[in-house]
Each structure stands twice: as structure tokens, then as C-alpha cells.
Design an enzyme around this catalytic site. Structure first.
Site, PDB file in Angstrom:
ATOM      1  N   GLY A  95       0.908  -1.205  -0.010  1.00  0.00           N
ATOM      2  CA  GLY A  95       0.009   0.142   0.033  1.00  0.00           C
ATOM      3  C   GLY A  95       0.853   1.468  -0.009  1.00  0.00           C
ATOM      4  N   SER A  96       0.390   2.239   0.537  1.00  0.00           N
ATOM      5  CA  SER A  96       0.911   3.505   0.270  1.00  0.00           C
ATOM      6  C   SER A  96       2.128   3.562   1.642  1.00  0.00           C
ATOM      7  CB  SER A  96       0.081   4.514   0.571  1.00  0.00           C
ATOM      8  OG  SER A  96      -0.395   4.700   1.796  1.00  0.00           O
ATOM      9  N   THR A  97       3.028   4.416   1.208  1.00  0.00           N
ATOM     10  CA  THR A  97       4.160   4.942   2.237  1.00  0.00           C
ATOM     11  C   THR A  97       3.387   5.274   3.525  1.00  0.00           C
ATOM     12  OG1 THR A  97       5.773   5.206   0.682  1.00  0.00           O
ATOM     13  CG2 THR A  97       6.403   6.251   2.717  1.00  0.00           C
TER      14      THR A  97
ATOM     15  N   THR B  88       0.598   4.623   4.875  1.00  0.00           N
ATOM     16  CA  THR B  88      -0.023   3.729   5.610  1.00  0.00           C
ATOM     17  C   THR B  88       1.090   2.648   6.213  1.00  0.00           C
ATOM     18  OG1 THR B  88      -1.948   3.929   4.340  1.00  0.00           O
ATOM     19  CG2 THR B  88      -1.766   1.934   5.890  1.00  0.00           C
ATOM     20  N   GLY B  89       2.195   2.469   5.262  1.00  0.00           N
ATOM     21  CA  GLY B  89       3.206   1.523   5.886  1.00  0.00           C
ATOM     22  C   GLY B  89       3.773   2.051   7.190  1.00  0.00           C
TER      23      GLY B  89
ATOM     24  N   CYS C  63       2.475   0.927  -8.686  1.00  0.00           N
ATOM     25  CA  CYS C  63       3.608   1.303  -7.947  1.00  0.00           C
ATOM     26  C   CYS C  63       4.918   1.337  -8.808  1.00  0.00           C
ATOM     27  CB  CYS C  63       3.705   0.341  -6.840  1.00  0.00           C
ATOM     28  SG  CYS C  63       4.035  -1.350  -7.302  1.00  0.00           S
TER      29      CYS C  63
ATOM     30  N   GLU D 258       3.687  11.007  -6.381  1.00  0.00           N
ATOM     31  CA  GLU D 258       3.554   9.635  -6.986  1.00  0.00           C
ATOM     32  C   GLU D 258       2.064  10.079  -7.546  1.00  0.00           C
ATOM     33  OE1 GLU D 258       2.279   6.296  -4.586  1.00  0.00           O
ATOM     34  OE2 GLU D 258       3.134   4.967  -6.219  1.00  0.00           O
TER      35      GLU D 258
HETATM   36  P1  NAD Z   1      -3.352   2.368   1.112  1.00  0.00           P
HETATM   37  O1  NAD Z   1      -2.223   2.547   1.865  1.00  0.00           O
HETATM   38  O2  NAD Z   1      -4.422   3.604   1.346  1.00  0.00           O
HETATM   39  O3  NAD Z   1      -4.258   1.160   1.578  1.00  0.00           O
HETATM   40  C1  NAD Z   1      -3.595   0.103   1.501  1.00  0.00           C
HETATM   41  C2  NAD Z   1      -4.400  -1.142   2.478  1.00  0.00           C
HETATM   42  O4  NAD Z   1      -4.025  -0.623   3.762  1.00  0.00           O
HETATM   43  C3  NAD Z   1      -5.866  -1.097   2.288  1.00  0.00           C
HETATM   44  O5  NAD Z   1      -6.319  -2.431   2.329  1.00  0.00           O
HETATM   45  C4  NAD Z   1      -6.447  -0.276   3.623  1.00  0.00           C
HETATM   46  O6  NAD Z   1      -7.842  -0.572   4.011  1.00  0.00           O
HETATM   47  C5  NAD Z   1      -5.145  -0.771   4.608  1.00  0.00           C
HETATM   48  N1  NAD Z   1      -5.067   0.330   5.662  1.00  0.00           N
HETATM   49  C6  NAD Z   1      -5.221   1.676   5.704  1.00  0.00           C
HETATM   50  N2  NAD Z   1      -5.134   2.272   6.690  1.00  0.00           N
HETATM   51  C7  NAD Z   1      -4.501   1.063   7.380  1.00  0.00           C
HETATM   52  C8  NAD Z   1      -3.947   1.317   9.090  1.00  0.00           C
HETATM   53  N3  NAD Z   1      -4.101   2.176   9.561  1.00  0.00           N
HETATM   54  N4  NAD Z   1      -3.607  -0.037   9.455  1.00  0.00           N
HETATM   55  C9  NAD Z   1      -3.822  -0.961   8.605  1.00  0.00           C
HETATM   56  N5  NAD Z   1      -4.119  -1.070   7.571  1.00  0.00           N
HETATM   57  C10 NAD Z   1      -4.622  -0.036   7.056  1.00  0.00           C
HETATM   58  O7  NAD Z   1      -2.781   2.173  -0.346  1.00  0.00           O
HETATM   59  P2  NAD Z   1      -3.713   2.180  -1.628  1.00  0.00           P
HETATM   60  O8  NAD Z   1      -4.186   3.634  -2.100  1.00  0.00           O
HETATM   61  O9  NAD Z   1      -4.801   1.078  -1.625  1.00  0.00           O
HETATM   62  O10 NAD Z   1      -2.653   1.606  -2.644  1.00  0.00           O
HETATM   63  C11 NAD Z   1      -2.019   2.599  -3.623  1.00  0.00           C
HETATM   64  C12 NAD Z   1      -0.335   2.574  -2.978  1.00  0.00           C
HETATM   65  O11 NAD Z   1       0.084   1.114  -2.788  1.00  0.00           O
HETATM   66  C13 NAD Z   1       0.400   3.439  -4.025  1.00  0.00           C
HETATM   67  O12 NAD Z   1       1.306   4.315  -3.183  1.00  0.00           O
HETATM   68  C14 NAD Z   1       1.280   2.409  -4.721  1.00  0.00           C
HETATM   69  O13 NAD Z   1       2.374   2.968  -5.036  1.00  0.00           O
HETATM   70  C15 NAD Z   1       1.379   1.370  -3.517  1.00  0.00           C
HETATM   71  N6  NAD Z   1       1.638   0.014  -4.023  1.00  0.00           N
HETATM   72  C16 NAD Z   1       2.862  -0.575  -3.811  1.00  0.00           C
HETATM   73  C17 NAD Z   1       3.289  -1.688  -4.333  1.00  0.00           C
HETATM   74  C18 NAD Z   1       4.765  -2.379  -4.184  1.00  0.00           C
HETATM   75  O14 NAD Z   1       4.818  -3.614  -4.464  1.00  0.00           O
HETATM   76  N7  NAD Z   1       5.455  -1.528  -3.826  1.00  0.00           N
HETATM   77  C19 NAD Z   1       2.385  -2.340  -5.324  1.00  0.00           C
HETATM   78  C20 NAD Z   1       1.056  -1.802  -5.412  1.00  0.00           C
HETATM   79  C21 NAD Z   1       0.784  -0.457  -4.512  1.00  0.00           C
END
Ligand code: NAD
Length: 487
Positions: A235-237, A239-240, A291, A389
Site C-alpha cells: 500500500g502507500s508509504t 499507511t506503511g 507502484c 507519485e
Molecule cells: P493504502 O495505504 O491507502 O491502503 C492499503 C491497504 O491498507 C488497504 O487495504 C487499507 O484498507 C489498509 N489500511 C489503511 N489504513 C490502515 C491502517 N492504519 N492499518 C492497517 N491497514 C490500513 O494504499 P492504496 O491506496 O490502497 O494503494 C496505493 C499505494 O500502494 C500506492 O502508493 C502504490 O505505490 C502502493 N503499491 C505498492 C506496491 C509495491 O509492491 N511496492 C504495489 C502496489 C501498490
């Protein structure tokens, strides 16, 4: 944009049949549901279950109870279950592809089909992978071996851009290494995951793979849970970072696959014309919601004007539309949150007076989240379109003259996911690739992945890797055995 042509409805999916959670081998409703939208029409496709806290607890408890017996199976036995899962997914392939296009937006005939077929291939191949014990020392009276033992219960959290592929990328290595899983998909694209979870219940022992859909809070419940040993997150940095903080409560292992702002550098003398379709797909595929999409394209001054002309001419022929229409090249933006972010970015490009030779105007009056293919001509390096991004079908082309400077510019980002270097002199291209700060750098090719190729980000693009032996090892503890041979 072409929004009026007929859609391919040869594969019907019954969106009225309820989507269910998979918990301990059972398919469950939740007391509450949430709407899932078709981003091409703005209409509600189906309702997804919003798992309660008690249901998430049950899923974790089921995964915990199932894990010891699952771990006692041999690699071959677990692999046989996973191969059977690949077969079961294959039998539902067409349905999964239609579901993916309907909830995610990507074109059915191209990217959705590729995603589902590739994901099934991945599951089938990972089923054959083993981590072998290693003998580190073997003397007449002493032997040291290193082996890899499962972690326990893994919590998996996935995004909305490649929900099927990224979900199955986590499931297969997690299970083959002897762990069990609770997965939570993105609230924007839960249907495909719920469906492949249902299919899994016909194959795996109960509790081995559990799926709980909901919003963000269900993800947080997993990251906080004391009975979960690892979080595998994509997911996003932003949230990471939250996942990392929350996972510290019981020192969970974490793999974070996060955002990127990938540069591509075209060196002088590059025969760019045959590369234009590849570069276009690498930047705009999945409507830029990728991504590892090319997000900054640095073109040497000697090529720049011709490249801009030819690239724009090629891109202008591509269509944006409903992914069920076989003539669509790019689908809509998957959700309104991302669509609104893009509107803000497009407004900034306009406000800065940047040169936009293609696209640039979002028509807000359309029913779906459609964004036109947009090229930005040589924006300044501190502009938002270069720094952020975008995650949409917009690409800055940037003119460069000095090699050391373009390498510094390419690296001048908090991200370090991937990059590509293109040029006629392989040695020079590799020399440039060596200086790029990214987890993956392709030279004269792009977006090659493989079961045995580790993939992960540097800097704030992530932590750890998926795929390859290294990716499998991240689902394990390293355990060292030392034996005295004679007493
Ligand atoms: P996001 O971070 O908004 O959400 C990702 C997941 O995290 C969702 O399931 C969401 O419900 C969950 N989430 C949100 N808040 C949370 C929390 N506090 N605790 C635990 N889980 C939580 O990301 P997105 O908008 O769904 O995805 C797009 C992002 O993902 C982009 O930045 C993209 O670059 C990245 N991405 C990275 C890769 C990679 O392999 N590096 C692959 C695909 C997407």
C-alpha cells in the site's frame, strides 16, 4: 475518450449473490455491509461484508488453531494443496477477470486477463518452491545446520490497484512456508479477494486461509493483534509507517511494499522509436495506478524534441473508457479518493502554467472516474508532478544534458522502488543503473518479474522483499541447530 461503445458481457457474474467472509472454513455474512462501486459507471456493483471485531478475532483464532497441523505437513503436501488451489482458481478464471474489471476498472481483454492468469501461474509455481536446510559446518565431532521455520499467523493487507495478483503473491509463499493467514483486501476492491477466499475454502483445511473485508480499521486490528506474527503489507508509504508503528507492539515481522516515483532515463543515441509502445505501457498501464509505473521520464536533450513529438503522437491514439469495452486501452481511476487527488494535481499543473502537449483537462461531468492521457513537457524539478507519485495517466517528460545531474535528480526522492535506464551502450547504461537508488533497476527492458526474482523497495518505498528465495525466507524464522556428533 470513448465511453459509448458496447461492452463485452459474455462472462456474466451474479453480483446479487452475497459476498461472504471466509472464517475457519465457513462463509459468513456480517451484520453490516458496504457498497462497492464500478469506477467506470459510478454505480454500486455489490455489497461487501464489513467484518466485525468479533469476526476478525475469530479469523485470527482460526488461523492460530490451524497453523500447527498445517506446519507439520511436508513442503510437498502443502505444495499439493496450493497446486490444487491454482487449479480451482483456474476453473473460475473468467469470473475473476470480469469481477476484477468491474470493481477495479482495468480493461478485461488486456490487463485484467493478464493479472488473473499471471496470479494463477504464480500460485502454481510457488507451490513447487522449498527452502532447503543448509549445513554450515560439518567437522568430525560437530555439525551446524540452518533451517527456516514458519512464523505462525500472518496478517496480509492489500491495495486496490492489483488486488488479485498482490493478494495471491502473499498467499502462496505464506502457506507453502507453513504459516496460516488472515487477509484484508482494500475496501475499494474487496470482491475478487472475497471470491478467491471462498474458492480456497473448497481446497484448504479450515482456518488455513481466512479473508475479512472492511475498511481501514480491520487492517489496524490485524497490525495490533498479539497472535499475529507478521504483517505482509502492500500500500502507500503513509499507511506503511502506521503499520510499522502498530506492529511494534509484539515485534511482528513486517514486509512493506510501498509507493514509488520511478525514474526512467533515456541516454543519448537511444533508438527510441521502437521503444515508444513499451515506454507508454510502462507509464500509463493500469491508468498509471501502478507502484512501478514510470513516473518521471528523463530524455536526453539530443532526443527530447523528436521524442516528445513522437511519444505524444502515439499516446494520442490510445483510448480511455469502460474496461469491458474491448477497444479500451486504459480504464478509469479506481476510486473517487484517487480521482480527487488527480484533480488537485491537474489543477496544480494548470496553475503553474506548465506546458501540456496532450490531455490536461479532466471532465468532471462524466459518470465514471475518467482521466485523460496527459503528458507534461519539461516541468521544473520542484513541481508537484515531478515530486509526487501521481498514480494516474499523467507523465512528466524531463529534458536533461548532464549525466551526473540526471542521476542526482533521479535519486532526489524519498522513494526507491524501481527505475529503468535505456541506451545503446550497455556498459554505460549499467554504469548509470549502478548509481540509481532503487530496489529494482531494469536496463533496456522493464517490468520483468519472476517467481525467483526478489522484489522490494529501497528508502521509503518499503522494507523487505517479496518473491524469490529471499521472499520465502521473510515468511520464516531462521533457526540454527548445532549437534555434537559424539558424546
Ligand atoms: P493504502 O495505504 O491507502 O491502503 C492499503 C491497504 O491498507 C488497504 O487495504 C487499507 O484498507 C489498509 N489500511 C489503511 N489504513 C490502515 C491502517 N492504519 N492499518 C492497517 N491497514 C490500513 O494504499 P492504496 O491506496 O490502497 O494503494 C496505493 C499505494 O500502494 C500506492 O502508493 C502504490 O505505490 C502502493 N503499491 C505498492 C506496491 C509495491 O509492491 N511496492 C504495489 C502496489 C501498490
Amino acid at each position: 475518450m470513448n465511453l459509448q461503445t458496447p461492452i463485452d458481457d459474455t462472462v456474466q457474474v451474479d453480483f446479487n449473490s452475497p459476498y461472504k467472509l471466509s472464517v475457519n472454513g465457513q462463509l459468513l455474512d456480517a451484520e453490516e455491509t458496504f457498497d462497492v462501486f464500478n469506477p467506470a459507471t459510478g454505480s454500486v456493483v455489490a455489497k461487501a461484508p464489513n467484518a466485525s471485531r468479533a469476526q476478525v478475532e475469530s479469523a485470527v483464532a482460526a488461523a492460530k488453531a490451524a497453523q500447527p497441523a498445517w506446519a507439520r505437513l511436508s513442503w510437498e503436501e502443502r505444495g499439493a494443496f496450493i497446486a490444487a488451489y491454482a487449479d480451482a482458481l483456474d476453473a473460475h478464471k473468467e469470473e475473476l477477470i470480469t469481477l476484477l474489471t468491474t470493481e477495479q476498472g482495468k480493461p478485461r481483454h488486456s490487463m485484467a486477463t493478464t493479472e488473473v492468469e499471471y496470479a494463477i501461474f504464480w500460485v502454481r509455481e510457488v507451490a513447487k518452491r522449498h527452502l532447503k536446510d543448509k549445513v554450515i559446518e560439518d567437522t568430525p565431532d560437530h555439525i551446524v545446520t540452518v533451517s527456516h521455520t514458519p512464523l505462525g499467523v500472518v496478517g496480509a493487507i492489500t491495495p486496490w490497484n492489483f488486488p488479485i495478483l498482490l493478494g495471491l503473491w502473499k498467499i502462496a509463499p505464506c502457506l507453502v512456508t507453513g504459516n496460516t493467514m488472515v487477509m484484508k483486501p482494500s475496501p475499494y476492491t474487496p470482491l475478487g479477494t472475497l471470491r478467491f477466499g471462498e474458492i480456497a475454502q473448497q481446497v484448504f483445511p479450515k482456518g488455513v486461509l481466512n479473508i475479512v473485508s472492511g475498511g481501514n480499521e480491520q487492517g489496524q486490528w490485524l497490525t495490533e493483534h498479539p497472535d499475529i506474527s507478521k504483517i505482509s503489507f502492500t500500500g502507500s508509504t503513509a499507511t506503511g509507517k502506521k503499520v510499522m508503528a502498530s506492529s511494534s507492539s509484539n515485534l511482528k515481522r513486517i514486509t512493506l511494499e510501498l509507493g514509488g516515483n520511478d525514474p526512467a532515463i533515456l541516454l543519448p543515441g537511444t533508438d527510441y522509436k521502437p521503444l515508444i509502445p513499451t515506454l507508454f505501457d510502462a507509464a500509463y498501464g493500469n491508468s498509471g495506478q501502478w507502484c512501478i509505473a514510470i513516473k518521471r521520464l528523463y530524455v536526453h536533450d539530443s532526443l527530447y524534441d523528436d521524442f516528445l513529438r513522437d511519444f505524444v503522437a502515439y499516446a494520442a491514439e490510445k483510448t480511455v473508457g469502460n474496461g469491458m469495452d474491448p477497444s479500451t486501452d486504459l480504464g478509469p481511476i479506481q476510486n473517487t479518493m484517487q480521482y480527487d487527488k488527480l484533480k488537485s494535481l491537474f489543477a496544480d499543473v494548470k496553475a503553474q502554467g506548465l506546458s501540456v502537449p496532450l490531455g490536461g483537462e479532466i471532465d468532471d461531468g462524466l459518470a465514471g472516474n475518467f482521466v485523460p492521457i496527459t503528458v507534461v513537457d519539461n516541468p521544473p524539478k520542484d513541481s508537484r508532478i515531478v515530486r509526487e507519485e501521481p498514480f494516474g495517466p499523467i507523465l512528466p517528460l524531463i529534458r536533461w544534458t548532464d549525466l551526473d545531474q540526471v542521476i542526482r535528480d533521479a535519486n532526489d526522492t524519498e522513494f526507491g522502488l524501481a527505475a529503468s535506464v535505456w541506451g545503446p551502450d550497455r556498459g554505460e547504461a549499467i554504469e548509470v543503473a549502478n548509481q540509481i537508488e532503487a530496489g529494482t533497476v531494469w536496463v533496456n527492458e522493464i517490468h520483468i518479474h519472476g517467481i525467483d526474482i526478489p522484489f522490494g523497495g529501497h528508502k521509503q518505498s518499503g522494507m523487505g522483499v517479496e518473491n524469490g528465495t529471499e521472499g520465502l525466507q521473510e515468511f520464516t524464522n531462521t533457526k540454527t541447530y548445532m549437534f555434537k556428533k559424539s558424546s
